[in-house]
Scaffold this motif. Structure first.
Motif, PDB file in Angstrom:
ATOM      1  N   THR A  26      19.183   6.602  -1.682  1.00  0.00           N
ATOM      2  CA  THR A  26      18.765   5.247  -1.355  1.00  0.00           C
ATOM      3  C   THR A  26      18.276   5.226   0.086  1.00  0.00           C
ATOM      4  N   VAL A  27      17.109   4.630   0.318  1.00  0.00           N
ATOM      5  CA  VAL A  27      16.537   4.551   1.661  1.00  0.00           C
ATOM      6  C   VAL A  27      16.571   3.095   2.118  1.00  0.00           C
ATOM      7  N   SER A  82      11.046   0.759  -0.606  1.00  0.00           N
ATOM      8  CA  SER A  82      10.537   1.216  -1.897  1.00  0.00           C
ATOM      9  C   SER A  82      10.431   2.732  -1.861  1.00  0.00           C
ATOM     10  N   GLN A  83      10.635   3.365  -3.022  1.00  0.00           N
ATOM     11  CA  GLN A  83      10.611   4.820  -3.067  1.00  0.00           C
ATOM     12  C   GLN A  83       9.758   5.311  -4.227  1.00  0.00           C
ATOM     13  N   SER A  84       9.207   6.498  -4.071  1.00  0.00           N
ATOM     14  CA  SER A  84       8.509   7.172  -5.163  1.00  0.00           C
ATOM     15  C   SER A  84       8.804   8.656  -5.071  1.00  0.00           C
ATOM     16  N   VAL A  85       8.698   9.327  -6.200  1.00  0.00           N
ATOM     17  CA  VAL A  85       8.966  10.758  -6.243  1.00  0.00           C
ATOM     18  C   VAL A  85       8.086  11.384  -7.308  1.00  0.00           C
ATOM     19  N   LYS A  86       7.661  12.609  -7.094  1.00  0.00           N
ATOM     20  CA  LYS A  86       6.858  13.338  -8.062  1.00  0.00           C
ATOM     21  C   LYS A  86       7.709  14.406  -8.720  1.00  0.00           C
ATOM     22  N   THR A  87       7.336  14.766  -9.940  1.00  0.00           N
ATOM     23  CA  THR A  87       8.031  15.838 -10.640  1.00  0.00           C
ATOM     24  C   THR A  87       7.021  16.859 -11.115  1.00  0.00           C
ATOM     25  N   SER A 113       8.518   3.500   1.576  1.00  0.00           N
ATOM     26  CA  SER A 113       7.704   2.570   2.355  1.00  0.00           C
ATOM     27  C   SER A 113       8.474   1.268   2.497  1.00  0.00           C
ATOM     28  N   ALA A 114       8.217   0.563   3.585  1.00  0.00           N
ATOM     29  CA  ALA A 114       8.914  -0.692   3.857  1.00  0.00           C
ATOM     30  C   ALA A 114       8.080  -1.546   4.793  1.00  0.00           C
ATOM     31  N   THR A 115       8.220  -2.855   4.664  1.00  0.00           N
ATOM     32  CA  THR A 115       7.603  -3.801   5.582  1.00  0.00           C
ATOM     33  C   THR A 115       8.699  -4.422   6.434  1.00  0.00           C
TER      34      THR A 115
END
Length: 313
Positions: free
Chosen positions: A68-69, A83-88, A100-102
């Motif tokens: 968790t970020v 918000s988070q994203s990850v590739k596999t 990313s965050a605002t």
């Protein structure tokens, strides 16, 4: 990070090479400048994916990485979750874990902390100082057809809005349900000229430009209108009648042209000034594909034109 992640295999427990020792860290991508007048700032970066508890190839980024970020403005006390994203990949279990965050800012120096935490309690934190150098405000409005029925969004009309003054900027009006809404932020106080730009086709905007004074508050309702009507249609498969969704539609008038993709129902729509146009469908990945008709010649004159349909053979 790339070397460590390359040792992980899809599934989390298999693989001939053991994972690296548990650890965690966060990187904040360097912003263009650490000085800004904006009231908030978009930040992004990477977070280490701890191998203590992870699940390849399914679920959300948080579920796959067990990370968790969060962010916190230590100056103001404001805080939130990024918000988070990850590739596999079949060859590398997890990689490209980004966040990313605002973050809202207050006048002066803002001390921003971004922390990644996994289920085993491992954490990593990065910090960045951002200096808000003065006040800023927002300007917004709408660009509409003179009937008020249609928004002149950038995608369907090519229209944009230019701002000149203490700072310069360009806004792209939104399409669809947003009906030509546009907004510009991070504007210091001062006098601005707001001008709608026609793009490929010549709209007769009223007014042609507006002068706006930004003093101590946001300014809204900076609207423009132009005579315009909508041309619309759909692309379907000739055999089944089902929507064909790979098409790009080009509308042209002389040397001027505008291109947009059909939606998930194979539908398209443009909002344009009166005039003669040619509408042509194409699939950029299928150069030999044919349509019936191959193109349509349309005269917009005082009324919308619908039912400009095509069949893909």
């Amino acid at each position: 990070m790339g070397l460590s992640l390359a040792q992980l295999s899809c599934g989390g427990s298999g693989g001939s090479v053991p994972p690296p020792p548990p650890s965690g860290w966060v990187v904040i991508d360097a912003p263009a400048s650490t000085d800004t007048v904006c009231n908030e700032l978009g930040l992004s970066g990477q977070a280490f994916i701890s191998p203590t508890d992870w699940h390849c190839c399914g679920g959300s980024a948080v579920e796959m990485t067990a990370v968790t970020v969060t962010w916190r403005n230590e100056t103001s006390g404001a805080a939130g979750t990024a918000s988070q994203s990850v590739k596999t990949s079949p060859f590398v279990g997890l990689y490209g874990h980004t966040w990313s965050a605002t973050v809202p800012l207050v006048p002066g120096t803002n001390r921003i902390a971004v922390t990644a935490t996994d289920t085993a309690g491992l954490t990593g934190t990065a910090r960045l100082d951002i200096r808000k150098t003065g006040p800023s405000f927002a300007l917004s409005g709408r660009v509409l057809s003179d009937s008020g029925l249609w928004g002149l969004g950038y995608a369907e009309s090519g229209v944009s809005v230019a701002l000149a003054g203490p700072t310069s900027a360009t806004a792209l009006p939104l399409s669809g349900a947003a009906r030509g809404d546009y907004a510009l932020s991070c504007l210091p106080p001062g006098r601005y000229a707001v001008t709608p730009l026609s793009g490929p086709f010549g709209f007769a905007f009223q007014p042609a430009s507006r002068t706006v004074d930004i003093v101590s508050a946001d300014v809204g309702g900076v609207d423009f209108q132009a005579p315009a009507h909508r041309l619309a249609g759909r692309v379907s498969w000739a055999v089944s009648g089902l929507p064909s969704t790979a098409e790009w539609i080009t509308v042209g008038a002389g040397a001027a042209a505008l291109v947009r993709a059909v939606d998930a129902l194979g539908a398209y729509g443009f909002v344009l000034p009166d005039g003669a146009y040619t509408v042509t469908p194409s699939d950029p990945l299928c150069l030999g594909c044919s349509y019936t008709p191959s193109q349509r010649d349309v005269q917009l004159q005082g009324a919308d034109q619908a039912g400009l349909d095509f069949l893909r053979q």
